[in-house]
Design a protein around this motif. Structure first.
Motif, PDB file in Angstrom:
ATOM      1  N   LEU A 188    -104.881  30.003  12.473  1.00  0.00           N
ATOM      2  CA  LEU A 188    -103.306  30.034  13.158  1.00  0.00           C
ATOM      3  C   LEU A 188    -103.463  29.083  14.350  1.00  0.00           C
ATOM      4  O   LEU A 188    -104.396  28.973  15.430  1.00  0.00           O
ATOM      5  N   ILE A 189    -101.964  28.568  14.875  1.00  0.00           N
ATOM      6  CA  ILE A 189    -101.493  27.821  16.192  1.00  0.00           C
ATOM      7  C   ILE A 189    -101.561  28.844  16.231  1.00  0.00           C
ATOM      8  O   ILE A 189     -99.718  29.274  16.412  1.00  0.00           O
ATOM      9  N   GLY A 190    -102.310  29.455  18.089  1.00  0.00           N
ATOM     10  CA  GLY A 190    -101.195  30.037  18.970  1.00  0.00           C
ATOM     11  C   GLY A 190    -100.610  29.516  19.939  1.00  0.00           C
ATOM     12  O   GLY A 190    -101.411  29.165  20.823  1.00  0.00           O
ATOM     13  N   LEU A 191     -99.226  30.108  20.407  1.00  0.00           N
ATOM     14  CA  LEU A 191     -98.502  29.955  21.398  1.00  0.00           C
ATOM     15  C   LEU A 191     -98.427  30.089  22.584  1.00  0.00           C
ATOM     16  O   LEU A 191     -97.308  31.760  21.864  1.00  0.00           O
ATOM     17  N   PHE A 192     -99.369  30.279  23.416  1.00  0.00           N
ATOM     18  CA  PHE A 192     -98.754  31.527  24.424  1.00  0.00           C
ATOM     19  C   PHE A 192     -98.682  31.374  26.146  1.00  0.00           C
ATOM     20  O   PHE A 192     -99.216  30.433  26.545  1.00  0.00           O
ATOM     21  N   PRO A 193     -97.667  31.370  26.762  1.00  0.00           N
ATOM     22  CA  PRO A 193     -97.087  30.866  27.982  1.00  0.00           C
ATOM     23  C   PRO A 193     -98.123  32.346  28.686  1.00  0.00           C
ATOM     24  O   PRO A 193     -97.718  33.062  29.782  1.00  0.00           O
ATOM     25  N   PHE A 194     -98.985  31.357  29.709  1.00  0.00           N
ATOM     26  CA  PHE A 194     -99.872  32.693  30.447  1.00  0.00           C
ATOM     27  C   PHE A 194     -99.563  32.479  31.986  1.00  0.00           C
ATOM     28  O   PHE A 194    -100.410  32.826  32.958  1.00  0.00           O
ATOM     29  N   ASN A 195     -98.829  30.985  32.048  1.00  0.00           N
ATOM     30  CA  ASN A 195     -98.028  31.399  33.831  1.00  0.00           C
ATOM     31  C   ASN A 195     -96.624  30.732  33.145  1.00  0.00           C
ATOM     32  O   ASN A 195     -96.073  30.155  32.455  1.00  0.00           O
ATOM     33  N   GLY A 196     -95.988  30.326  34.677  1.00  0.00           N
ATOM     34  CA  GLY A 196     -94.738  29.920  34.597  1.00  0.00           C
ATOM     35  C   GLY A 196     -93.290  30.512  34.471  1.00  0.00           C
ATOM     36  O   GLY A 196     -93.769  31.709  35.424  1.00  0.00           O
ATOM     37  N   SER A 197     -92.149  30.365  34.291  1.00  0.00           N
ATOM     38  CA  SER A 197     -91.256  31.302  34.510  1.00  0.00           C
ATOM     39  C   SER A 197     -91.874  32.757  34.048  1.00  0.00           C
ATOM     40  O   SER A 197     -91.404  34.500  34.625  1.00  0.00           O
ATOM     41  N   TRP A 198     -91.879  33.207  32.867  1.00  0.00           N
ATOM     42  CA  TRP A 198     -92.301  34.279  32.186  1.00  0.00           C
ATOM     43  C   TRP A 198     -93.624  34.122  31.776  1.00  0.00           C
ATOM     44  O   TRP A 198     -94.246  33.475  30.534  1.00  0.00           O
ATOM     45  N   PRO A 199     -95.214  34.845  32.242  1.00  0.00           N
ATOM     46  CA  PRO A 199     -96.559  34.432  32.051  1.00  0.00           C
ATOM     47  C   PRO A 199     -96.861  35.594  30.683  1.00  0.00           C
ATOM     48  O   PRO A 199     -97.901  35.873  30.935  1.00  0.00           O
ATOM     49  N   GLY A 200     -95.659  35.917  29.578  1.00  0.00           N
ATOM     50  CA  GLY A 200     -95.656  36.774  29.453  1.00  0.00           C
ATOM     51  C   GLY A 200     -96.964  36.569  27.953  1.00  0.00           C
ATOM     52  O   GLY A 200     -97.352  38.185  27.448  1.00  0.00           O
TER      53      GLY A 200
END
Length: 875
Positions: free
Chosen positions: A24-36
Motif C-alpha cells: 500500500l502507498i501510505g500518505l501521512f502529514p507529519f508536519n505542515g498546517s495539520w500534522p495529523g
C-alpha cells in the motif's frame, strides 16, 4: 502446482514461503498546517499488525506499506504518490492522505492507475464529487455532515442567531458555505459570516461589532490560538458567548506556541478564553462499545494505542480509530475481492494486479462500495459518494478535557436524532442568549452640515432679495425695461423657492417629531418643483419672445405682451401642481424606516446592547412614476430653453438676448443632475452625503443662474450712470443750451464711428435704390409679357434675393453699431433732464446719431415690437 498447495495449506497454516506481500502507498502529514500523521500513522501500523496476525483475513497474504510525508501540501503529496507508483513493487491501493487538499490532488491522479484511494481523515465536502474523484473513499465522515448535528444542537437551545468564522482553506470554506446556505432551512439567522486567510484578528473584532454571541468556527489549531487570544482581548468569552469549533485538534492544543503563532497571550489567558467551547466531530466509537471485526472494543484499542505511543499527545490522536479501521477496510475489501475472483475462476489472484488491469480495479471498487462491518469506530459503510455514514459527537471542554455531551445519529429517522449523555457546564449556570439587545438609532443630518447649508441658503435668499430691490428700483431704466422686469421678478421668486427648499430638506427626525418629518419632505418637493418651473419658465419665455420677433420672416407687426408670457409660466406651474396633487391623492408619501443590520455597533455604555442605525425615507409605492413625470417635464423645458438660446444666439441686443447666459445655466443644471442623481441613488442611506449633494447642487445652480442673468444688467446700469454723470456735470458747469446739447451728444461718437455709420448708411441707401430699380423692371416685364413671379428668370430672382440679404445685413450692422451709443445717449438725456430742468428734453436716439431707422420708447406697462424693412420700434 505450488500455488494450489499453498491455498490448501492456508486453511490450516501458511508457510512463510507461500505468503505474498500486498503493498500500500501510505500518505501521512507529519508536519505542515495539520500534522495529523503523527497520531494516525501509529494507528495504521497497529491495524496492519492486527490484520497480518488474523488467520481469517487475507490468508496467504501480508499487508505492507510505504510511508511518505506529504507535509499537508498538495504538491509534495502528489510528488510522493508518483515516486511510489514508479517504484517496484506494484501497489494495491493508496491509503491517505490526511489533509483534504492533498487527497483532492492525489485522488485525481490515482484512479488513472486503476487504484482505489481510502482516506482516514480527509473531511472536505468537495471530495464527495464522484465525477472528479472517481475511486475515492473515506472512513472519516465529511465535515459538512457535522452541520446537521450543529443545527440540531443550536435548535435544542433555541439559538436562532449565529455567526461564522472560517479559514479560507479546505475543508473549511465549503463546510461553512454549506452551513450558511442551509441555515435558513433550520430557522437560523446568520448575523455575520467572516473569513480569513492569514490573520484572523480583524474578523474576530467584526463578529463582536455585529453583536454575535454564538460563533461557529472552522479553522486549524494554529489559527485557533490566535483567534482565542484575540477573543480574550475583546472579552468574547465567558457566560455571554458560545464557541462551536471543529474537533480534530490535538490534545491540549492551546498550549502549543509554534513560531508561526503570532499571538502574545499566555497559556492561562488562553485557557480562560477557551473554557467551555463545544466541538462537532465524528464519533470515533460505537455507543454500545461492541467488539468489531478486529475482535477489540474501542476502549481496548485506545489502551493499546496509548501504550504503543507511550501516551504521547500527538496531533490527530482523536482520529486514531479511523486510521485503524481504514486498514481493516482495505483488508476486508481485498479479502472479498479474492473470494470473488476465486469463485469466478479468473485464474488470477491479488498479486497479479497491474496498473493497467481495469477489470480487477473495477472489482476492488465494487467490493469497497459494498463494504459493511463493525469497527472500533462504529459501523463502517459508505454512501453513493464514497462517504462514511457515521455518528457525530458533540463535546465540551470541561476542566481541560473534551467530554462528550451528546451524540447525533442521522440514521434515526422519525426518532430523536440527538441523545444527551453528560451534563453541560454553563459558565453562567444557564445557556446564554443568542444575541444582544438591539436599539434603533435614527440616522440624522449632522447639525453642523444643516447649519452650513442653511447659511448658504440664507445668503442666496439675501442675494435674491438684493436683485429684487435692484429690479424694482430701476425698472424704468431703459436697459432693465427692455429685459422685462416683471418676468425678472418671476425668476427671482422661483429662486427664493429653490433656496427655501434647501432649508426644509435638512429638517429631519433630529429636529422635529416623526409625524412632522413627512410634512418637511412634501414642502421640500413642492418648493423645488415650483421654484424650478418659475425660474426657468420665466427665463425661457422671455427668450421665446425674442425668438418670435427676430425670426419673423413675413415682417409683420408682432406684439407679445408680458401677460402672454405669464400664461406660459402658469401652464408649467399648473402641470407641476396637477402632478403633485395626483401624487398626494393616489400614492401619498409615507415614512419608511430602513434598518442597516450590517452597520450596527456595540453600545459603548452597555456591552449587552447593539445600536442599529435606522434611516427614515419619504417614499410611496409608485413614487418613481410621479417623480419621473416631473423630471420629464423639467427635461423638456431645459431642451426647449437650449433650443431657444441657440436660435437667438445672433441677436445683438444685450438688453433682449440672454442666450449665452441661458446656455450656461442649462449646461450647469444638466451636468449637476447627471453627476448628482446617480450618486444620490447609490448613497441613499448616507443621509449627510445625500443632503450635502442635493443642497450644494441646488444652491450652485440657482445662484449661478441669478448671477448670469442680473449681474450684466447691474454692470450696464453702472456704466451708463457713470457716462450720464460726466455729461450732467458739463451741462451744469457751462450752462449748455439745447442746441449746444444736441451738438454735444452728437459728439459722443468719435470720428471713426461717425464715418463708418455714414458709409453704412450710404451703402444701405444704394442697395435700396438697386432693389427698387429691379422691382420696377420686374413689374414692367410682367405688364409687357403677362408673366407671373414663377416665370422669372432664375438669375433675376437670385440677384434680387442677394440684394435683399445685403440690405438685411446692413440693417443688422447698423443696429450693432448704434445700440450702445443709443443707450448712452438715452441715459444722458434722462440725467440731463433731472439735473437741469431748464434744458428741454433731448430727442431720443435720433438727436445723438441722426439715424432714423431705430427708435426706442419705454412706457410702464409692456414692450411692443414693430418690425418692417426699415425700423424696429420698441414701445
Amino acid at each position: 502446482m505450488r500455488i494450489y498447495i499453498c491455498v490448501i495449506l492456508s486453511l490450516v497454516m501458511v508457510p512463510a514461503e507461500c505468503i505474498k506481500d500486498l503493498w500500500l502507498i501510505g500518505l501521512f502529514p507529519f508536519n505542515g498546517s495539520w500534522p495529523g500523521g503523527l497520531g494516525q500513522e501509529p494507528a495504521v501500523q497497529l491495524g496492519i499488525k492486527d490484520v497480518n496476525n488474523d488467520p481469517y483475513i487475507l490468508p496467504g497474504y501480508r499487508l505492507r506499506m510505504t510511508v511518505s510525508n506529504t507535509e499537508c501540501d498538495p504538491g509534495i503529496g502528489t510528488n510522493a504518490l508518483f515516486d511510489q507508483l514508479y517504484r517496484d513493487p506494484v501497489k494495491m491501493m493508496v491509503l491517505g492522505a490526511g489533509c483534504s487538499a492533498v487527497s483532492q490532488a492525489t485522488s485525481q491522479a490515482s484512479h488513472l492507475w486503476n487504484l482505489l484511494q481510502l482516506s482516514y481523515s480527509s473531511a472536505s465536502p468537495a471530495l464527495s464529487n464522484k465525477v472528479i474523484y472517481k475511486r475515492f473513499f473515506r472512513v472519516f465522515p465529511p465535515e459538512s455532515s457535522f452541520n446537521a448535528a450543529k443545527f440540531e444542537f443550536l435548535n435544542h437551545f433555541k439559538w436562532k442567531k449565529v455567526g461564522t468564522l472560517h479559514e479560507t482553506k479546505e475543508p473549511f470554506a465549503l463546510t461553512t458555505t454549506d452551513f450558511v446556505n442551509k441555515a435558513s432551512q433550520h430557522g437560523i439567522q446568520i448575523l455575520a459570516s467572516e473569513s480569513f486567510a492569514n490573520d484572523p484578528r480583524q474578523q474576530v473584532r467584526n463578529l463582536k461589532k455585529h453583536g454575535v454571541r454564538i460563533i461557529v468556527g472552522n479553522f486549524y489549531e494554529d489559527k485557533a490560538r490566535i483567534i482565542f487570544c484575540e477573543a480574550y482581548k475583546e472579552k468574547m468569552y465567558g457566560s455571554k458567548y458560545v464557541w462551536i469549533i471543529t474537533g480534530f485538534y490535538s490534545r491540549e492544543w492551546w498550549k502549543g506556541n509554534a513560531d508561526d503563532d503570532p499571538h502574545d497571550c499566555t497559556t492561562d489567558q488562553l485557557e480562560e478564553a477557551i473554557n467551555g467551547y463545544f466541538t462537532g466531530d465524528a464519533m470515533p466509537k460505537s455507543p454500545e462499545n461492541t467488539r468489531g471485526i478486529s475482535g477489540k472494543t474501542y476502549e481496548e484499542f485506545i489502551a493499546e494505542y496509548n501504550n504503543f505511543t507511550a501516551n504521547a499527545s500527538l496531533t490527530g490522536h482523536q482520529e486514531a480509530p479511523y486510521g485503524y479501521d481504514s486498514v481493516w477496510t482495505v483488508a476486508y475489501m481485498l479479502n472479498r475481492s479474492l473470494e470473488f475472483m476465486t469463485k469466478s475462476k479468473w485464474g488470477k489472484r491479488l498479486e497479479d494486479f497491474e496498473y493497467r488491469d481495469k477489470r480487477m480495479g473495477d472489482v476492488f471498487f465494487r467490493m469497497m462500495a459494498n463494504t459493511f462491518f463493525e469497527g472500533v469506530s462504529g459501523p463502517v459503510l459508505f454512501d453513493s459518494n464514497g462517504d462514511r455514514r457515521g455518528l457525530t459527537q458533540i463535546e465540551q471542554l470541561q476542566n481541560g478535557l473534551e467530554t462528550t455531551v451528546a451524540i447525533y445519529n442521522p440514521r434515526q429517522q422519525g426518532k430523536q436524532t440527538i441523545r444527551w449523555y453528560n451534563k453541560i457546564n454553563w459558565i453562567g449556570d444557564t445557556p446564554p442568549s443568542d444575541s444582544m439587545k438591539q436599539k434603533m438609532v435614527p440616522r440624522v443630518i449632522s447639525f453642523a452640515l444643516l447649519l452650513c447649508m442653511s447659511a448658504c441658503a440664507c445668503l442666496g435668499i439675501i442675494l435674491t432679495i438684493g436683485f429684487i430691490i435692484f429690479n424694482v428700483k430701476y425698472r424704468d431704466h431703459r436697459f432693465i425695461k427692455m429685459s422685462s422686469p416683471n418676468l425678472n421678478n418671476v425668476i427671482l421668486a422661483g429662486a427664493l423657492l429653490a433656496f427655501g427648499s434647501i432649508i426644509f430638506g435638512g429638517i429631519d427626525i433630529g429636529l422635529v417629531e416623526e409625524h412632522d418629518v413627512l410634512l418637511m419632505c412634501k414642502i421640500h418637493i413642492w418648493l423645488l418643483a415650483l421654484g424650478f418651473s418659475l425660474a426657468f419658465g420665466a427665463m425661457f419665455s422671455k427668450t421665446w419672445r425674442v425668438h418670435k420677433i427676430f425670426t419673423n420672416k413675413k415682417m409683420h407687426r408682432t406684439v407679445i405682451r408680458d401677460s402672454q408670457l405669464y400664461i406660459i409660466v402658469g401652464v408649467l406651474i399648473f402641470i407641476d401642481t396637477v402632478v403633485l396633487c395626483v401624487w398626494e391623492v393616489v400614492q401619498p408619501l409615507q415614512l419608511v424606516k430602513t434598518s442597516y443590520i450590517l452597520d450596527k455597533w456595540l453600545d459603548p455604555d452597555d456591552d449587552n446592547q447593539m445600536l442599529i442605525p435606522q434611516t427614515l425615507f419619504c417614499e410611496s409605492e409608485h413614487m418613481w412614476y410621479f417623480s419621473g413625470v416631473l423630471c420629464a417635464v423639467k427635461g423638456i423645458l431645459l431642451m426647449f430653453g437650449a433650443f431657444l438660446a441657440y436660435e437667438t444666439r445672433k441677436v445683438r441686443v444685450p438688453a433682449l438676448n440672454d442666450s449665452k447666459f441661458i446656455g450656461i445655466s442649462v449646461y450647469n443644471v444638466v451636468v449637476l443632475c447627471m453627476i448628482g442623481v446617480p450618486i444620490v441613488l447609490i448613497m441613499k442611506d448616507k443621509v449627510d452625503v445625500t443632503y450635502a449633494l442635493i443642497s450644494t447642487f441646488t444652491f450652485f445652480a440657482t445662484a449661478t443662474t441669478l448671477c448670469l442673468v442680473f449681474i450684466p444688467k447691474i454692470l450696464n446700469r453702472n456704466h451708463e450712470m457713470h457716462t450720464g454723470t460726466i455729461l450732467t456735470k458739463a451741462i451744469q458747469k457751462h450752462h449748455i443750451k439745447r442746441t449746444t446739447m444736441r451738438s454735444l451728444m452728437k459728439g459722443a461718437l468719435d470720428d471713426a464711428d461717425r464715418k463708418q455709420m455714414i458709409k453704412m448708411k450710404e451703402e444701405l441707401s444704394n442697395h435700396k435704390k438697386q432693389i427698387q430699380v429691379q422691382q420696377r423692371r420686374i413689374r414692367d416685364l410682367e405688364k409687357e409679357k403677362g408673366l407671373d413671379n414663377n416665370s422669372l428668370h432664375p438669375n433675376h430672382v437670385a440677384h434680387i434675393s442677394s440684394k435683399s440679404n445685403r440690405v438685411s445685413e446692413c440693417q443688422q450692422r447698423l443696429l450693432d453699431s448704434h445700440v450702445t451709443v443709443n443707450d448712452a445717449c438715452s441715459n444722458e438725456k434722462q440725467s440731463t433732464h433731472s439735473a437741469a430742468s431748464d434744458i428741454p428734453e433731448v430727442p431720443h436716439v435720433n438727436t445723438c446719431t441722426g439715424i432714423t431707422h431705430l427708435s426706442v420708447n419705454t412706457p410702464d406697462d409692456d414692450i411692443e415690437y414693430k418690425s418692417n424693412e426699415n425700423s424696429i420700434n420698441v414701445r
